[in-house]
Write an enzyme that holds these catalytic residues in place. Structure first.
Site, PDB file in Angstrom:
ATOM      1  N   CYS A   1       0.730  -1.268  -0.023  1.00 33.46           N
ATOM      2  CA  CYS A   1      -0.070  -0.008  -0.035  1.00 33.46           C
ATOM      3  C   CYS A   1       0.836   1.399   0.106  1.00 33.46           C
ATOM      4  O   CYS A   1       0.396   2.449  -0.091  1.00 33.46           O
ATOM      5  CB  CYS A   1      -1.024  -0.089   1.202  1.00 33.46           C
ATOM      6  SG  CYS A   1      -0.071  -0.083   2.817  1.00 33.46           S
TER       7      CYS A   1
ATOM      8  N   GLU B   1      -3.006   0.555  -3.851  1.00 30.98           N
ATOM      9  CA  GLU B   1      -2.383  -0.654  -3.587  1.00 30.98           C
ATOM     10  C   GLU B   1      -1.520  -0.837  -5.139  1.00 30.98           C
ATOM     11  O   GLU B   1      -2.235  -0.689  -5.777  1.00 30.98           O
ATOM     12  CB  GLU B   1      -3.299  -1.774  -3.052  1.00 30.98           C
ATOM     13  CG  GLU B   1      -4.187  -1.538  -2.083  1.00 30.98           C
ATOM     14  CD  GLU B   1      -3.339  -1.968  -0.686  1.00 30.98           C
ATOM     15  OE1 GLU B   1      -2.206  -2.640  -0.987  1.00 30.98           O
ATOM     16  OE2 GLU B   1      -3.689  -1.688   0.377  1.00 30.98           O
TER      17      GLU B   1
END
Ligand code: SAM
Length: 574
Positions: free
Chosen positions: A517, A560
Site C-alpha cells: 500500500c 495498492e
C-alpha cells in the site's frame, strides 16, 4: 467566576448535569471572553533540531512544563500565564545555554483568537508540508477550515477521479522504474545473468496493467478513528485534527466535508459530539495531558454491523465515576443514539500516545466484541484491533486479481503461503482453488481470528502459525510437482529485510505476489527480493513480471500496488 470554577470541579469529579439555558448563555459569553484573552509565549531560538525529549527535560528543570517544538524546528515556544511570568522566563532563556548553544528568547503576546488564526493559516514558522496543499500564500488562502481539513485528509479530492487514478498509477510505475535503476546500479555483481532483465529495453522492468478503480469513490471507509478535542471556537467536537499535532495544532473539526468518510460514520461522530458536549467530563487536552474524552473509533461494515470504540483518560476519575460513565455510554449507544450498534467497546488509556492503542485492554460493554464482513462470498469476523481492508468492494477486486495471478496449474499440487496473513482474508478467499493454505502472522490475536474465520467458512485445508514469517517460513518444504506461491501483504512500510531474505532462502517458493500500500516504502523489499546472489543474499533472486495498481483509497494519495515476482532459474539468461 465561582460558577465556572465549580462547574470545572464538577466536570472532573462530579456527576453528569445537563446544561440549562443560563449555563448556555454563560458558556457563550465565556467563549467570547476566552477569544479575547491574551496568550503569553516566549519563542526560544537556537535550539537543536529534533532532541525534543532533551529540550523538554531541560526546560522542565527550569520550571517550564509547557513547551512546544516540532522535531524539525530549531526553535520552540514556552507558554506562561502572565506578562510578569513571561518577562521572568525571557531572562531565564536569555541566560541559558543548551548543549553549548546560547539560547535567545522573544516575547510574543496575542489574543487567543489571533493565536488560533495563525495556526489556521499555517504561518507558525514550521516547515510547510505537503499536507497544507494547495500551496497558496497564507494571506490569499480563502479556504474554509472544512476545506483545509479535506485537503489534509483527502488531498486529491479536488481532482476528477480519472485524473487521480492516472496520478496513482504514475506513482506505482515510478517505483517500478526505481527498482530497475537500483538493480542496474548494484556494484560487484557475481552473476550478471541474474539481473539481465534490468538491462532490457525500456524504463519499466515488467508489464504494467491498467489500474483498477475503486467501485465506490465516496464514503467508502469502513474504519475511522476520530479525535475528541475542541474545535476552533473551543467547543468539544468529534472529528479530525486540523493539521499535525507535531506542528502545534490541536483543533478538531467535524468530518462533514471528508469525502472518504461514510454518512454513517459522520452521523456517529456528530451524535457522539452532542453526547460529549453535554457530558460533564472535559475533553482530553493533548498539550496539557488533562481531561477525559480522547478517541472514538467506528467500524461500519457493508453487512450493516457497527462497532463503536470509545477511549477515555480516567486518571482523574474515581472507580465509581468510571463505572457510572460506562453505564451512561451503554445507555446512550443502545437507547438514545438512534444507531444500531452491534458491539460497544471501551478503552481506558492514560498514557501520552494518541489514538487507539494495543498497550491497554479493551472492554466489551455490549455485544460480543465482534462484527462481520463479507468478502468474495466468504464471511469474516472482525475484532476492534484486527487489521481489515477499509474499502470492501475495492478489496474484493484486489483479492480477485490476486487469485487470478496465483491461478493455479491444474496439473500441479499447489500451496498458497499467506504471509502476514492477518485475520486470513486472502488465504480463505482462495482456499478452495488450491490444495492447501499456510498462513503466518505474528499477532496471535489475528491468528485466533483467522482460525475462527476458516471455521466460519468451512475451510479445512488451512494451517495457521502465530509466528514471524522469518521464523516459520520453512514449515513449507515443497514436494515434487508442487507449486508454492507466496502472497506477501505486509504493513505500509514493508517488512524487515530478514523476512525477504527468508523468502529467498525458501527455495521451493516459485512465485511471490507482493501487495504494497506504499510502493515507495516497500522499494527496498523489492530490491532485496531481486538483487543477484551474494554472501548476504542467498537463494536465487526473483524478477518482476507484471504489476497493477488497485485503488482502495480514492481522494487520498494512497494506492495498492500488486507486483508478481517469479523466481529465476540457475543460469537463466534473463
Ligand atoms: C497489511 S496487514 C495484512 C493483513 C492481511 N493480509 C489482510 O489482508 O487482512 C499486515 C500484517 O502483517 C503482519 N506482520 C508484519 N510483519 C510481520 C512479520 N515479520 N511476520 C509476520 N507477520 C507480520 C502485521 O501484524 C499485519 O497483520
Amino acid at each position: 467566576m465561582f460558577k465556572l470554577v465549580s462547574s470545572i470541579i464538577d466536570s472532573v469529579f462530579g456527576r453528569k448535569r445537563p446544561l440549562d439555558v443560563d449555563d448556555e448563555d454563560e458558556v457563550v459569553e465565556q467563549q467570547k471572553k476566552q477569544k479575547l484573552e491574551m496568550t503569553h509565549r516566549i519563542k526560544v531560538t537556537n535550539l537543536p533540531v529534533r532532541e525534543l525529549p532533551a529540550v523538554k527535560k531541560y526546560f522542565k528543570k527550569l520550571g517550564y512544563n509547557r513547551i512546544k517544538k516540532a522535531p524539525e524546528w530549531d526553535f520552540g515556544f514556552i507558554t506562561v500565564d502572565s506578562e510578569e511570568e513571561a518577562q521572568k522566563c525571557l531572562q531565564v532563556v536569555n541566560s541559558s545555554t543548551f548543549k553549548n548553544r546560547q539560547l535567545a528568547g522573544e516575547y510574543i503576546t496575542e489574543t487567543v483568537q489571533e493565536h488560533r488564526d495563525k495556526f489556521m493559516s499555517g504561518s507558525r514558522g514550521g516547515k510547510k508540508g505537503k499536507r497544507n496543499q494547495p500551496t497558496v500564500d497564507d494571506k490569499d488562502d480563502t479556504r474554509t477550515p472544512a476545506e483545509k481539513l479535506a485537503d489534509q485528509v483527502t488531498p486529491l479530492w479536488r481532482e476528477p477521479y480519472d485524473v487521480q487514478l492516472v496520478k496513482k498509477n504514475r506513482n506505482g510505475t515510478k517505483q517500478l522504474m526505481n527498482l530497475k535503476r537500483k538493480i542496474q546500479g548494484l556494484k560487484d555483481v557475481r552473476d550478471e545473468s541474474q539481473r539481465a532483465w534490468a538491462f532490457e529495453k525500456g524504463s519499466l522492468p515488467c508489464e504494467v496493467l491498467d489500474p483498477i478503480p475503486s467501485p465506490e469513490i465516496n464514503g467508502y471507509r469502513t474504519k475511522c478513528e476520530f479525535t475528541i478535542g475542541k474545535n476552533l471556537d473551543g467547543e468539544p467536537t468529534v472529528g479530525f485534527l486540523l493539521g499535525l499535532y507535531r506542528d502545534g495544532i490541536t483543533s478538531v473539526l467535524e468530518p462533514s466535508e471528508c469525502l472518504n468518510v461514510s454518512d454513517t460514520a459522520k452521523h456517529i461522530a456528530r451524535v457522539f459530539g452532542d453526547y460529549v458536549r453535554k457530558s460533564d467530563l472535559p475533553v482530553y487536552d493533548r498539550v496539557e495531558k488533562t481531561g477525559c474524552w480522547r478517541t472514538l473509533m467506528t467500524k461500519t461494515q457493508s453487512t450493516g454491523d457497527v462497532l463503536i470504540l470509545v477511549q477515555l483518560r480516567a486518571a482523574d476519575l474515581t472507580p465509581e465515576r468510571l463505572e457510572q460513565e460506562k453505564k451512561d455510554l451503554i445507555h446512550f449507544w443502545t437507547q438514545e443514539s438512534g444507531i444500531n450498534v452491534t458491539t460497544l467497546i471501551f478503552q481506558v488509556w492514560d498514557g501520552n500516545s494518541n489514538g487507539i492503542t494495543d498497550k491497554a485492554p479493551m472492554e466489551t460493554l455490549t455485544g460480543d466484541g465482534y462484527i462481520y464482513e463479507n468478502v468474495l462470498g466468504c464471511r469474516f469476523r472482525l475484532s476492534a484491533s484486527a487489521f481489515f481492508q477499509v474499502n470492501t468492494p475495492a478489496a474484493e477486486l484486489l483479492y480477485a486479481k490476486c487469485a487470478e495471478w496465483c491461478s493455479i496449474d491444474a496439473n500441479k499440487k499447489t500451496t498458497l503461503l499467506d504471509l502476514c496473513c492477518g485475520t486470513g482474508t486472502i488465504g480463505i478467499t482462495m482456499a478452495r482453488s488450491v490444495d492447501r493454505v499456510v498462513g503466518i502472522e505474528m499477532v496471535p490475536e489475528a491468528i485466533v481470528d483467522a482460525k475462527a474465520n476458516a471455521k466460519l467458512n468451512n475451510i479445512e485445508n488451512v494451517t495457521y502459525y502465530a509466528n514471524k514469517v522469518e521464523d516459520k517460513i520453512d514449515v513449507v518444504t515443497g514436494e515434487k510437482n508442487e507449486e508454492v506461491i507466496a502472497v506477501l501483504d505486509p504493513p505500509r512500510n514493508g517488512v524487515h529485510a530478514s523476512v525477504i531474505r527468508a523468502v529467498r532462502d525458501a527455495e521451493h517458493i516459485d512465485r511471490v505476489v507482493y501487495i504494497s500500500c506504499d510502493a515507495k516504502q516497500a522499494l527496498d523489499n523489492f530490491v532485496t527480493l531481486c538483487r543477484p546472489q551474494s554472501n548476504r543474499f542467498r537463494g536465487m533472486p526473483f524478477k518482476p513480471t507484471r504489476a497493477i495498481s488497485v485503488d482502495l483509497f480514492p481522494h487520498t494519495d494512497h494506492c495498492e500496488l500488486m507486483i508478481e515476482f517469479v523466481r529465476q532459474k540457475p543460469n537463466q539468461e534473463s
